[in-house]
Design an enzyme around this catalytic site. Structure first.
Site, short mmCIF file in Angstrom:
data_model
loop_
_atom_site.label_atom_id
_atom_site.label_comp_id
_atom_site.label_asym_id
_atom_site.label_seq_id
_atom_site.Cartn_x
_atom_site.Cartn_y
_atom_site.Cartn_z
N LYS A 199 39.94 43.24 47.34
CA LYS A 199 41.09 42.67 48.53
C LYS A 199 40.79 41.48 48.97
CE LYS A 199 42.65 46.96 49.22
NZ LYS A 199 41.81 47.92 47.96
C1 LIG Z 1 42.18 48.81 47.39
C2 LIG Z 1 41.31 49.32 46.44
C3 LIG Z 1 42.01 49.73 45.05
C4 LIG Z 1 43.29 50.27 45.00
O1 LIG Z 1 44.19 48.99 44.80
P1 LIG Z 1 45.64 49.30 44.90
O2 LIG Z 1 46.27 47.94 44.86
O3 LIG Z 1 45.75 49.79 46.22
O4 LIG Z 1 46.21 50.19 43.92
C5 LIG Z 1 41.12 50.25 44.11
N1 LIG Z 1 39.65 49.98 44.23
C6 LIG Z 1 39.09 49.34 45.46
C7 LIG Z 1 37.65 49.19 45.59
C8 LIG Z 1 39.98 48.96 46.51
O5 LIG Z 1 39.54 48.51 47.67
#
Ligand SMILES: *Cc1c(COP(=O)(O)O)cnc(C)c1O
Length: 494
Positions: free
Chosen positions: A112
């Site tokens: 993120k």
């Molecule tokens: C948010 C997240 C995901 C999922 O990603 P999306 O874009 O919501 O599909 C997978 N792994 C981690 C560690 C995340 O923080």
């Protein structure tokens, strides 16, 4: 030419990139989505020697085409700096027959950070461009990682306030402490007695609540979103797929033009959608492999074309993928339906009312790019162990879901195309899972597990975790889902 971003639910609702970023969600409940993809000249012979920041500039200036060059330069410089613990920003690691694209070198050690370190700057720049001087209030529902990364990005950014909701008991101890110890006078954290979908549903509802909007306006405030529904989250995620491809060429692992597959551990469908856009602007990607955990609503959707959220919600060891309503899938559905907002709205209304929808047979040239699979808790744990035994490298449980799903796909299909696995978190974020998978021991305490993980992998303990145990807990509010709006009004004094 200016790119048009249109709501997936209303053809009249068309905006520019900076307007889409400022509003976050469309007021009709839809998501702002590019109607056409921009032309981007991807000269990989040159890009292989470009820095991450240079690749970011190329991609962002194409998609965010109402920003000036100097505005984007400023945003990129503030985002991708020494907050990342490597100048590569997103390094690629070869592990046997796969390449792990490590997206966890930012301040909160999850992917993120790739987008949330730039979103606050894109957002405040967008407000300035639109002549808005209201305070921007960020409301965010988090399954664990977004909340912390958003607060790290927005903390003490002038003219902003951020409120984060997370499911009590639905996140790891480390994730919870990362959030509840967050500093910054403009940050607020609320645990809710419900799951992520409950939190996300009510946040979406508040965005469309006309009365709340007016109350906030009276106090010169307006809402925006740091969730991956905001196009300002999605576009920066396209960058690392372009960068990864360039790095593969640079390392001599592939020839320029050779196809690769990409496997993405998926929750809200943002990361894999970014990979799809990367393919559409010219990165030679063959298959987009969508990996789920036991909440396998997407696996079932790609198999049956029926999206059915009426099922038990499971709490797994990969909590950031514990999602039954995958918001960004709406953008893919919109494209599959030929960018038809009426048809998209009908399906989304059906999902809200009946808990499911059926996709009509549509554009196979898009749909057939996707493969989907899921990994059980046991398979995920076994994959962490397999990779460790092979290379002394420890994957986090989300990455391990992707890695397990990819190997199952490869075995079944015989597809030997080189693969990039989106590695979305550091194992230090989920140390107990990692230690138990590798060593078989159940360490009760997260911080003891951190030490053990360090011992096993030899990887330095990241700043994000070091010192967390003794940091002051500043946020202690817990509310019922029904009281989320009250909490917002209390914090903002409206
Ligand atoms: C948010 C997240 C995901 C999922 O990603 P999306 O874009 O919501 O599909 C997978 N792994 C981690 C560690 C995340 O923080």
């Amino acid at each position: 030419m200016t790119l048009i971003y249109q709501s997936t639910r209303n053809a009249q609702n068309q905006v520019t990139a900076s307007q889409a970023i400022l509003h976050g969600l469309a007021s009709d409940g839809g998501l702002f989505t590019p109607m056409n993809l921009p032309e981007v000249e991807l000269n990989f012979n040159q890009l292989k020697d470009s820095s991450y920041q240079e690749v970011a500039k190329l991609v962002l200036s194409a998609f965010l085409d109402d920003f000036t060059e100097s505005e984007l330069d400023a945003c990129i410089a503030k985002a991708y700096d020494s907050k990342f613990d490597t100048p590569k920003i997103a390094p690629l690691v070869k592990l046997g027959d796969q390449y792990n694209l490590e997206l966890f070198h930012g301040s909160t050690i999850a992917f993120k950070d790739m987008a949330l370190s730039i979103l606050p700057h894109l957002l405040t720049t967008s407000a300035k461009k639109q002549g808005i001087d209201n305070k921007i209030v960020i409301l965010t529902a988090t399954s664990g990682d977004t909340g912390k990364a958003a607060m790290a990005g927005f903390a003490d950014v002038p003219g902003t306030e951020i409120i984060v909701f997370y499911p009590k008991g639905g996140v790891s101890k480390i994730q919870e402490l990362q959030m509840t110890t967050q500093k910054g006078s403009n940050t607020h954290v609320v645990a809710i007695e419900g799951n992520f979908d409950d939190a996300q549903t009510d946040v979406k509802r508040m965005f469309n609540d006309e009365e709340l909007r007016q109350k906030l306006l009276d106090k010169k405030m307006q809402l925006s979103s740091a969730n991956s529904m905001n196009i300002g989250r999605l576009v920066p995620q396209i960058v690392y797929y372009v960068y990864a491809y360039a790095q593969l060429i640079k390392a001599g692992d592939i020839q320029n033009g050779e196809k690769i597959n990409v496997t993405v551990p998926t929750g809200n469908f943002g990361n894999i959608l970014a990979a799809y856009y990367a393919k559409e602007i010219g990165v030679p990607i063959a298959k987009l492999i969508c990996a789920s955990n036991e909440n396998k609503v997407l696996t079932d959707f790609f198999a049956t074309k029926v999206y059915d959220k009426k099922r038990d919600f499971k709490v797994t060891s990969s909590p950031s993928m514990d999602i039954l309503v995958s918001s960004n899938l709406e953008r893919l559905i919109f494209h599959l339906l030929g960018n038809d907002a009426v048809k998209t709205k009908t399906l989304m209304d059906c999902l809200a009312e009946k808990g499911e929808y059926q996709l009509e047979p549509v554009r196979p040239e898009i749909l057939d790019l996707f493969e989907a699979g899921f990994a059980t808790e046991e398979e995920t744990s076994a994959e962490i162990k397999r990779v460790y035994d092979m290379s002394a490298y420890i994957e986090d449980p989300h990455t391990a879901v992707a890695s397990a799903v990819y190997h199952a796909y490869k075995k079944e299909s015989g597809d030997e195309t080189p693969v990039v696995i989106a590695s979305t978190a550091s194992p230090y974020k989920f140390p107990r899972v990692a230690v138990s998978a590798v060593g078989g021991q159940d360490v009760e305490d997260d911080f003891k597990a951190v030490e053990e993980l360090h011992h096993l992998s030899g990887v330095a303990v990241p700043k994000a975790v070091d010192g967390l145990e003794t940091a002051e807990v500043r946020h202690k509010t817990v509310v019922a889902t029904a009281d989320m709006q009250q909490a917002v009004e209390d914090y903002l004094g409206v």
